[in-house]
Design an enzyme around this catalytic site. Structure first.
Site, mmCIF file in Angstrom:
data_model
loop_
_atom_site.group_PDB
_atom_site.id
_atom_site.type_symbol
_atom_site.label_atom_id
_atom_site.label_comp_id
_atom_site.label_asym_id
_atom_site.label_seq_id
_atom_site.Cartn_x
_atom_site.Cartn_y
_atom_site.Cartn_z
ATOM 1 N N SER A 9 -1.256 61.418 6.385
ATOM 2 C CA SER A 9 -0.935 62.841 6.493
ATOM 3 C C SER A 9 -0.298 63.293 5.186
ATOM 4 O O SER A 9 0.785 62.825 4.815
ATOM 5 C CB SER A 9 0.042 63.079 7.642
ATOM 6 O OG SER A 9 0.681 64.329 7.445
ATOM 7 N N HIS A 34 -5.624 63.460 6.300
ATOM 8 C CA HIS A 34 -5.115 64.281 7.412
ATOM 9 C C HIS A 34 -4.341 65.457 6.822
ATOM 10 O O HIS A 34 -3.379 65.271 6.074
ATOM 11 C CB HIS A 34 -4.238 63.438 8.333
ATOM 12 C CG HIS A 34 -3.768 64.165 9.557
ATOM 13 N ND1 HIS A 34 -4.562 64.365 10.661
ATOM 14 C CD2 HIS A 34 -2.581 64.766 9.845
ATOM 15 C CE1 HIS A 34 -3.885 65.029 11.574
ATOM 16 N NE2 HIS A 34 -2.678 65.307 11.100
ATOM 17 N N ASP A 36 -2.279 68.832 7.512
ATOM 18 C CA ASP A 36 -1.482 69.522 8.535
ATOM 19 C C ASP A 36 -1.246 70.990 8.176
ATOM 20 O O ASP A 36 -0.608 71.294 7.180
ATOM 21 C CB ASP A 36 -0.132 68.829 8.700
ATOM 22 C CG ASP A 36 -0.261 67.513 9.438
ATOM 23 O OD1 ASP A 36 -0.762 67.521 10.579
ATOM 24 O OD2 ASP A 36 0.122 66.477 8.880
ATOM 25 N N MET A 38 0.494 74.411 9.313
ATOM 26 C CA MET A 38 1.553 74.948 10.176
ATOM 27 C C MET A 38 1.829 76.397 9.790
ATOM 28 O O MET A 38 1.825 76.739 8.602
ATOM 29 C CB MET A 38 2.833 74.133 10.019
ATOM 30 C CG MET A 38 2.638 72.647 10.295
ATOM 31 S SD MET A 38 4.197 71.765 10.209
ATOM 32 C CE MET A 38 3.629 70.072 10.363
ATOM 33 N N HIS A 68 -5.758 69.507 10.857
ATOM 34 C CA HIS A 68 -4.992 69.604 12.107
ATOM 35 C C HIS A 68 -4.297 70.961 12.107
ATOM 36 O O HIS A 68 -3.307 71.149 11.410
ATOM 37 C CB HIS A 68 -3.991 68.443 12.156
ATOM 38 C CG HIS A 68 -3.040 68.498 13.300
ATOM 39 N ND1 HIS A 68 -1.892 67.727 13.373
ATOM 40 C CD2 HIS A 68 -3.043 69.237 14.451
ATOM 41 C CE1 HIS A 68 -1.249 67.985 14.485
ATOM 42 N NE2 HIS A 68 -1.902 68.911 15.151
ATOM 43 N N MET A 70 -2.021 73.615 13.434
ATOM 44 C CA MET A 70 -0.910 73.976 14.315
ATOM 45 C C MET A 70 -0.660 75.463 14.077
ATOM 46 O O MET A 70 0.343 75.864 13.479
ATOM 47 C CB MET A 70 0.317 73.112 13.975
ATOM 48 C CG MET A 70 0.125 71.656 14.393
ATOM 49 S SD MET A 70 1.229 70.499 13.530
ATOM 50 C CE MET A 70 0.253 70.173 12.068
ATOM 51 N N MET A 139 -0.753 63.796 20.159
ATOM 52 C CA MET A 139 0.494 63.835 19.391
ATOM 53 C C MET A 139 1.469 62.854 20.026
ATOM 54 O O MET A 139 1.716 62.898 21.238
ATOM 55 C CB MET A 139 1.113 65.234 19.434
ATOM 56 C CG MET A 139 0.318 66.326 18.751
ATOM 57 S SD MET A 139 -0.015 66.031 17.018
ATOM 58 C CE MET A 139 1.638 65.941 16.327
ATOM 59 N N ASP A 177 -1.118 60.739 16.282
ATOM 60 C CA ASP A 177 -0.412 61.384 15.168
ATOM 61 C C ASP A 177 1.078 61.506 15.469
ATOM 62 O O ASP A 177 1.475 62.199 16.403
ATOM 63 C CB ASP A 177 -1.029 62.786 14.968
ATOM 64 C CG ASP A 177 -0.440 63.543 13.786
ATOM 65 O OD1 ASP A 177 0.391 62.987 13.044
ATOM 66 O OD2 ASP A 177 -0.833 64.721 13.614
HETATM 67 C C1 DX5 Z 1 3.467 66.542 12.699
HETATM 68 C C2 DX5 Z 1 2.173 66.303 11.945
HETATM 69 C C3 DX5 Z 1 1.959 64.919 11.506
HETATM 70 C C4 DX5 Z 1 3.010 64.357 10.596
HETATM 71 C C5 DX5 Z 1 3.127 62.898 10.897
HETATM 72 O O1 DX5 Z 1 3.436 67.788 13.267
HETATM 73 O O2 DX5 Z 1 1.074 66.687 12.736
HETATM 74 O O3 DX5 Z 1 0.664 64.729 10.961
HETATM 75 O O4 DX5 Z 1 2.750 64.505 9.226
HETATM 76 O O5 DX5 Z 1 4.145 62.380 10.146
HETATM 77 P P1 DX5 Z 1 4.783 60.957 10.430
HETATM 78 O O6 DX5 Z 1 3.692 59.960 10.274
HETATM 79 O O7 DX5 Z 1 5.819 60.872 9.383
HETATM 80 O O8 DX5 Z 1 5.338 60.989 11.823
HETATM 81 ZN ZN ZN Z 2 -0.978 66.126 12.060
#
Ligand code: DX5
Ligand code: ZN
Length: 233
Positions: A9, A34, A36, A38, A68, A70, A139, A177
């Site tokens: 990620s 990956h 992310d 947000m 991903h 969010m 998750m 994840d």
């Molecule tokens: C959290 C993200 C993850 C995050 C995971 O909302 O979706 O992808 O980066 O990070 P670690 O591996 O540090 O838990």
């Molecule tokens: Zn993620």
């Protein structure tokens, strides 16, 4: 081609050197990037969007990019990520008014589609759309931040999701994840996952300019996955 996909990620990468960081994890044996997204609305944090995905493609990244999302709502931004070079686009069912439509839209745009389940979100959202997902992402932390601890009840949920996938007969990836580390990736694999996101565990392994800095952490994860496979054989 390995059956286990390791997906660092980039949330935990050094954003000022993102292209180089992505090159280095891929060179160290990672399979998928990956990514992310947000929005400070669906989750209480704000990260990156299609421009950055496009920039990674222009930088020369050819590996699969696993977006991903969010974000809420989801439909308006799906075509933008498709144009920016996303391979997978996943969203949280609570964030879409019309889940079936959003999944279909993702495939119509030429991407692989997936649903993401928060720790307390039931898998029943899959009941009528198993034929429309290429990926199920569980998750194992609440979304929004890297560096949280793995929630153990995810293991049971993984076993349940694995059963649903096997019974469906469809070719669907099962991704996990949040809080994935060298010391728990084996039991996560044994519970049925075949795609492993790790942010802080991988990018936290080193921040200097050594291009090989991620070799040993990814090799250690692979070795643990190998142990799970030899046990199953
Ligand atoms: C959290 C993200 C993850 C995050 C995971 O909302 O979706 O992808 O980066 O990070 P670690 O591996 O540090 O838990
Ligand atoms: Zn993620």
């Amino acid at each position: 081609m390995t059956n286990n996909l390791i997906a660092p990620s980039i949330l935990s990468a050094d954003f000022a050197r993102l292209g180089e960081e992505v090159d280095n994890v891929l060179k160290s044996g990672a399979d998928v990037v990956h990514f992310d997204v947000m929005d400070n609305h669906y989750v209480p944090n704000l990260t990156i969007g299609p421009l950055v995905c496009d920039a990674l493609r222009k930088h020369g990244v050819t590996a699969d990019i696993d977006v991903h999302m969010m974000v809420k709502p989801v439909d308006r931004i799906i075509p933008d990520f498709a144009k920016a070079g996303a391979t997978y686009i996943t969203f949280h069912p609570e964030a879409s008014e019309h889940i079936d439509r959003s999944l279909q839209l993702t495939r119509d745009e030429g991407c692989k589609s997936g649903l993401v389940f928060n720790p307390a979100t039931p898998l029943s959202y899959l009941d009528y759309v198993m034929d429309k997902v290429d990926l199920i992402l569980l998750m194992s932390v609440n979304p929004g931040f890297g560096g949280q601890s793995f929630i153990p009840s995810t293991l049971d949920k993984l076993r349940q999701a694995r059963k649903m996938i096997d019974e469906s007969g469809f070719d669907i990836r099962l991704e996990v994840d949040g809080g994935v580390k060298v010391d728990n990736i084996r039991e996560i694999k044994e519970a049925g996952a075949d795609m492993f996101v790790a942010g802080s565990a991988i990018f936290g392994a080193g921040k200097d300019s050594d291009p090989n800095q991620y070799d040993s952490i990814i090799a250690a994860m692979r070795a643990e996955l190998g142990k799970a496979e030899s046990k199953a054989a």
